[in-house]
Design a protein around this motif. Structure first.
Motif, PDB file in Angstrom:
ATOM      1  N   ARG A 176      59.850   6.616  14.958  1.00 55.59           N
ATOM      2  CA  ARG A 176      59.754   6.958  16.394  1.00 55.59           C
ATOM      3  C   ARG A 176      58.322   7.698  16.375  1.00 55.59           C
ATOM      4  O   ARG A 176      58.069   8.753  17.102  1.00 55.59           O
ATOM      5  N   GLY A 177      57.174   7.162  15.911  1.00 55.44           N
ATOM      6  CA  GLY A 177      55.861   7.339  16.113  1.00 55.44           C
ATOM      7  C   GLY A 177      55.168   8.404  15.081  1.00 55.44           C
ATOM      8  O   GLY A 177      53.922   8.780  15.383  1.00 55.44           O
ATOM      9  N   LYS A 178      56.308   9.058  14.445  1.00 55.34           N
ATOM     10  CA  LYS A 178      55.691  10.207  13.412  1.00 55.34           C
ATOM     11  C   LYS A 178      55.756   9.398  12.192  1.00 55.34           C
ATOM     12  O   LYS A 178      56.665   8.660  11.618  1.00 55.34           O
ATOM     13  N   THR A 179      54.638  10.106  11.397  1.00 54.56           N
ATOM     14  CA  THR A 179      54.222   9.519  10.205  1.00 54.56           C
ATOM     15  C   THR A 179      54.113  10.133   8.902  1.00 54.56           C
ATOM     16  O   THR A 179      53.884  11.473   9.319  1.00 54.56           O
ATOM     17  N   LEU A 180      54.683   9.874   7.958  1.00 56.97           N
ATOM     18  CA  LEU A 180      54.773  10.624   6.638  1.00 56.97           C
ATOM     19  C   LEU A 180      54.413  10.060   5.479  1.00 56.97           C
ATOM     20  O   LEU A 180      54.918   8.692   5.048  1.00 56.97           O
ATOM     21  N   VAL A 235      63.365  14.845   2.829  1.00 56.23           N
ATOM     22  CA  VAL A 235      62.233  14.548   3.004  1.00 56.23           C
ATOM     23  C   VAL A 235      62.143  13.843   4.447  1.00 56.23           C
ATOM     24  O   VAL A 235      60.944  14.405   5.021  1.00 56.23           O
ATOM     25  N   LEU A 236      63.037  13.091   4.874  1.00 53.76           N
ATOM     26  CA  LEU A 236      62.734  12.453   6.185  1.00 53.76           C
ATOM     27  C   LEU A 236      62.969  13.374   7.385  1.00 53.76           C
ATOM     28  O   LEU A 236      62.451  13.093   8.424  1.00 53.76           O
ATOM     29  N   VAL A 279      66.637   2.377  11.308  1.00 52.63           N
ATOM     30  CA  VAL A 279      65.294   1.598  11.563  1.00 52.63           C
ATOM     31  C   VAL A 279      64.230   2.235  11.545  1.00 52.63           C
ATOM     32  O   VAL A 279      64.036   2.974  12.270  1.00 52.63           O
ATOM     33  N   MET A 280      63.070   1.981  10.526  1.00 58.86           N
ATOM     34  CA  MET A 280      61.895   2.676  10.661  1.00 58.86           C
ATOM     35  C   MET A 280      61.079   1.617  11.437  1.00 58.86           C
ATOM     36  O   MET A 280      61.216   0.558  11.321  1.00 58.86           O
ATOM     37  N   ASP A 281      60.033   2.224  12.186  1.00 59.67           N
ATOM     38  CA  ASP A 281      59.100   1.601  12.899  1.00 59.67           C
ATOM     39  C   ASP A 281      58.112   0.888  11.785  1.00 59.67           C
ATOM     40  O   ASP A 281      58.001  -0.430  12.156  1.00 59.67           O
TER      41      ASP A 281
END
Length: 132
Positions: free
Chosen positions: A19-23, A43-44, A73-75
């Protein structure tokens, strides 16, 4: 991409977007014995991945017994310079504070090669063009 071997486990890093956030997640175990990629909810949670009403709950079985998990579902997942978009990932508790398992659902689908001589992970040439 370079992988690490500590004498017991082989690990890598990946970047995940939800949802637009990156890690960036380090110490992902490359697990050819795991049918699915699983990442710890601890972690997520940092990028807003949490269980939501309507998420299906499943049970995974392994040597240590069984654990519940749900899927999201990941982007995108980025492994080195290779991007996989709109991919379903399992979210579940892992033993011994592991961050996650990179399983066969990704390794086989995208024909990743684990080169233990060079300690590298890369998709086969046939799939590399699809991922760039």
């Amino acid at each position: 991409m370079k992988i690490s071997f500590d004498g017991q486990l082989i690990t890598t890093s990946l970047i995940i977007t939800f949802r637009g956030k990156t890690l960036q997640i380090d110490d992902m175990i490359i697990d050819t014995g795991s049918s699915h990629t699983v990442i710890s909810p601890d972690v997520l949670e940092e990028i807003g991945v949490i269980y939501e009403n309507g998420d299906d709950i499943y049970e995974a079985y392994g040597i240590g017994g069984s654990v519940p998990f749900y899927t999201k579902v990941m982007d995108e997942i980025q492994i080195d310079k290779f991007n996989i978009k709109n991919i379903e990932i399992d979210v579940g508790v892992l033993p011994k504070d592991h961050n996650g398992l990179l399983g066969l659902d990704i390794l086989m689908t995208y024909n990743f090669i684990v080169d233990m001589d060079k300690l590298e992970l890369y998709p086969s040439k046939s799939k590399a063009e699809d991922l760039l």
